[in-house]
Scaffold this active site. Structure first.
Site, PDB file in Angstrom:
ATOM      1  N   ARG A  36       0.831  -1.205   0.000  1.00  0.00           N
ATOM      2  CA  ARG A  36       0.000   0.000   0.000  1.00  0.00           C
ATOM      3  C   ARG A  36       0.866   1.256   0.000  1.00  0.00           C
ATOM      4  NH1 ARG A  36      -5.028   0.953  -1.507  1.00  0.00           N
ATOM      5  NH2 ARG A  36      -5.445  -1.160  -0.716  1.00  0.00           N
ATOM      6  N   HIS A  39       2.101   1.587  -3.509  1.00  0.00           N
ATOM      7  CA  HIS A  39       0.983   2.031  -4.352  1.00  0.00           C
ATOM      8  C   HIS A  39       0.742   3.535  -4.202  1.00  0.00           C
ATOM      9  CE1 HIS A  39      -3.407   2.667  -5.147  1.00  0.00           C
ATOM     10  NE2 HIS A  39      -3.113   1.938  -6.214  1.00  0.00           N
TER      11      HIS A  39
END
Length: 210
Positions: A36, A39
């Site tokens: 995450r 990302h």
């Protein structure tokens, strides 16, 4: 709520990250958090060069506290804006950031220190059982660590991932040495998107454990 197209794009992005990183050494709970961060930043260094470090109780302590509706104390106003609002509403978490409060600026000037330090000290009561999230100010992280050493602050988790050239890497290295559950990384890289990504990932793990 995320649209189907938005979810499809996100899923495709996560697959690209998995493919490009390959073998990484993180476990089933850690990797969704690191992924995450990548990302949110498009920076693969977080997988290895600026590796993310997890205290052995960090993830479970953070999930348990977030599920209970704990306070989320941040060093800058940008972090709350990057948190998933549905999560905050569903679990009743309050975000607290005092960096822009007028009394904080006045006290920092009077005591010749940073607003980040003062804002953390002024938030010490809200930290008990809460999650502290620092993505920008190394001095905020150093103040939290100092208050923990002095047994003044009792957070359940410290996410310390400040970005910068002055004291950023040093403050994170100091965070690694404390017993309080923490998530940090090594080196100069960090920032609000990375810090918020960690909290959003913890909420996702809370809703869908691996």
């Amino acid at each position: 709520m995320q649209t189907r197209q938005g979810q499809s794009i996100e899923d495709a992005s996560m697959n690209i990250i998995d493919d490009e990183v390959g073998s990484h050494g993180y476990d089933a709970w850690e990797w969704p958090i690191v992924r995450r961060i990548i990302h949110s930043t498009a920076d693969f260094d977080f997988a290895r060069i600026n590796r993310v470090i997890f205290h052995d109780k960090a993830i479970q302590s953070g999930i348990k506290s977030l599920e209970s509706g704990c306070n989320i104390i941040t060093d800058v106003n940008g972090i709350p804006g990057l948190l998933n609002k549905r999560n905050l509403a569903d679990f009743g978490n309050k975000t607290i950031c005092k960096i822009s409060d007028n009394p904080i600026a006045e006290l920092a000037k009077k005591t010749n220190t940073t607003r980040a330090r003062i804002s953390m000290r002024q938030s010490v009561d809200e930290m008990t059982g809460g999650v502290v999230v620092i993505g920008n100010a190394p001095t905020a992280l150093l103040e939290v660590i100092s208050m923990i050493h002095q047994q003044e602050a009792h957070p359940s988790l410290v996410v310390g991932i400040p970005v910068g050239f002055i004291q950023a890497a040093e403050s994170k290295a100091e965070l690694e040495s404390i017993d309080t559950p923490h998530i940090t990384n090594r080196g100069r890289k960090g920032g609000s998107p990375a810090a918020a990504a960690i909290i959003n990932a913890l909420f996702k793990l809370l809703r869908s454990p691996p």
